[in-house]
Motif scaffolding. Structure first.
Motif, short mmCIF file in Angstrom:
data_model
loop_
_atom_site.label_atom_id
_atom_site.label_comp_id
_atom_site.label_asym_id
_atom_site.label_seq_id
_atom_site.Cartn_x
_atom_site.Cartn_y
_atom_site.Cartn_z
N HIS A 66 5.72 -3.26 -12.23
CA HIS A 66 5.97 -2.08 -11.38
C HIS A 66 6.76 -2.50 -10.15
O HIS A 66 6.23 -3.19 -9.28
CB HIS A 66 4.63 -1.44 -10.99
CG HIS A 66 4.76 -0.12 -10.28
ND1 HIS A 66 3.73 0.79 -10.23
CD2 HIS A 66 5.79 0.44 -9.59
CE1 HIS A 66 4.11 1.86 -9.55
NE2 HIS A 66 5.36 1.66 -9.14
N HIS A 113 11.93 5.30 -9.71
CA HIS A 113 11.47 6.68 -9.78
C HIS A 113 12.48 7.54 -10.54
O HIS A 113 13.65 7.65 -10.13
CB HIS A 113 11.33 7.29 -8.38
CG HIS A 113 10.33 6.61 -7.50
ND1 HIS A 113 8.98 6.80 -7.63
CD2 HIS A 113 10.47 5.77 -6.45
CE1 HIS A 113 8.34 6.12 -6.69
NE2 HIS A 113 9.22 5.47 -5.97
N GLU A 163 9.27 5.24 -13.50
CA GLU A 163 8.07 5.82 -12.90
C GLU A 163 8.33 7.31 -12.71
O GLU A 163 9.17 7.70 -11.88
CB GLU A 163 7.73 5.15 -11.55
CG GLU A 163 6.45 5.71 -10.92
CD GLU A 163 6.05 4.99 -9.62
OE1 GLU A 163 6.87 4.29 -9.03
OE2 GLU A 163 4.88 5.16 -9.22
N HIS A 197 1.88 9.65 -10.49
CA HIS A 197 3.00 8.88 -11.02
C HIS A 197 2.63 8.24 -12.36
O HIS A 197 1.60 7.58 -12.46
CB HIS A 197 3.42 7.79 -10.02
CG HIS A 197 4.16 8.36 -8.84
ND1 HIS A 197 4.50 7.62 -7.74
CD2 HIS A 197 4.62 9.62 -8.61
CE1 HIS A 197 5.15 8.40 -6.87
NE2 HIS A 197 5.22 9.62 -7.38
N HIS A 239 -1.04 3.28 -10.01
CA HIS A 239 -1.90 3.21 -8.81
C HIS A 239 -2.91 4.37 -8.71
O HIS A 239 -2.80 5.23 -7.81
CB HIS A 239 -1.06 3.13 -7.53
CG HIS A 239 0.15 4.04 -7.48
ND1 HIS A 239 0.05 5.39 -7.53
CD2 HIS A 239 1.48 3.77 -7.42
CE1 HIS A 239 1.26 5.93 -7.48
NE2 HIS A 239 2.15 4.95 -7.42
N ASP A 269 4.45 -2.86 -7.20
CA ASP A 269 5.08 -1.67 -6.59
C ASP A 269 5.95 -2.09 -5.41
O ASP A 269 6.06 -1.37 -4.40
CB ASP A 269 4.01 -0.65 -6.15
CG ASP A 269 4.55 0.77 -6.07
OD1 ASP A 269 5.73 0.99 -6.43
OD2 ASP A 269 3.80 1.65 -5.64
#
Ligand code: AMP
Ligand code: MN
Ligand code: MN
Ligand code: MN
Length: 275
Positions: A7, A39, A64, A75, A190, A247
């Protein structure tokens, strides 16, 4: 042991490193397998694959996806997707169109709050295709409205603040279907960051599983060991595969680094066990 970071973000969405620079940094941080999960778009994947060719790292094509579910934004990460899949790409393009409309609304609200020029300002930090709150955050830092992006979010971009526009994203079933239809695995990203009650989170997991979702992010960056144990037990209870990822968005966020998160507990079955 192979180190997986599944991620992270590049300049193709709201990260600050190019896909090439991200690959270099991942190698230097000891990451062996990196999923690029920008994203709502996959524009960075080809560059990342190219940069990783003949380097000691494997790139997993990912994304994502922004989802609205029961008044929450959720997400969903897709791993090992075929980025040529037309259905997936059409869906992502629709979300990015919506992002443009939302960005105009955010800029309008900021203007009313005494901050003009935010749409153009944010666009300077964004790729052509994807405009997000992080780009507004960087513009607001540049203009001196806050010391860093974290503070901008707190003061301007979250619920109840002047630049907040509630997101109207795609639905959960579309996101899971696009990912699974493109040969990928769907992962709830997450799960503790949505600040849902325990029962709402369990309902989300049940809905996600019923739609064909396969995995949940058990380990993410900046997480307390108790949180890791909590999500690991959810994964076990619902028989979901476990994913992990930093992330990472860029070196300016000192609290986050590629490859840096707690290891998956032994009770988890890693998402890569099916690769
Ligand atoms: P968007 O999808 O455009 O609404 O933006 C969501 C992104 O904003 C997340 O992926 C993070 O990169 C960033 N973000 C959201 N909330 C915060 C926060 N409280 N502090 C810092 N960054 C945040
Ligand atoms: Mn982001
Ligand atoms: Mn996210
Ligand atoms: Mn992310």
């Amino acid at each position: 042991m192979t180190h997986y970071d599944l991620h992270c973000h590049s300049t193709a969405s709201d990260g600050s490193l190019s896909p090439e620079a991200l690959v270099e940094r991942a190698i230097s941080q000891g990451v062996d397998v990196l999923a690029l999960t920008d994203h709502d778009g996959t524009e960075g994947i080809d560059a990342a694959l190219l940069a990783a060719a003949e380097k000691p790292i494997t790139i997993v094509p990912g994304v994502e996806i922004s989802v609205s579910w029961n008044s929450s934004t959720v997400h969903i990460v897709g791993l090992n997707i075929d980025i040529e899949n037309a259905n997936l790409q059409n869906g992502l393009a629709e979300i990015r169109d919506y992002r443009q409309q939302r960005a105009e609304q955010i800029a309008y609200r900021l203007e009313k709050a005494g901050i003009p020029g935010a749409l153009e300002g944010a666009a300077q930090y964004a790729s052509i295709t994807m405009l997000g709150r992080m780009h507004f955050a960087r513009f607001l830092v540049e203009k001196g409205h806050a010391a860093d992006t974290k503070e901008v979010f707190k003061r301007y971009l979250v619920r109840g603040k002047p630049g907040y526009v509630p997101g109207k994203w795609t639905d959960l079933s579309s996101a899971v279907n696009w990912i699974v239809g493109a040969g990928g695995q769907a992962v709830i990203a997450h799960p503790l960051r949505y600040k849902m009650t325990g029962s709402k989170l369990r309902r989300l997991i049940e809905a996600f599983k019923a739609l064909g979702g396969q995995a949940i992010e058990v380990s993410s960056g900046h997480q307390h060991p108790d949180q890791l144990r909590n999500v690991a037990s959810l994964a076990k209870h619902y028989d979901l595969l476990a994913s992990c990822g930093s992330d990472f968005h860029g070196p300016e966020q000192s609290w986050s680094e590629l490859g840096r998160f707690l290891p998956l507990p032994a009770s988890c079955q890693p998402v890569w066990s099916r690769w």
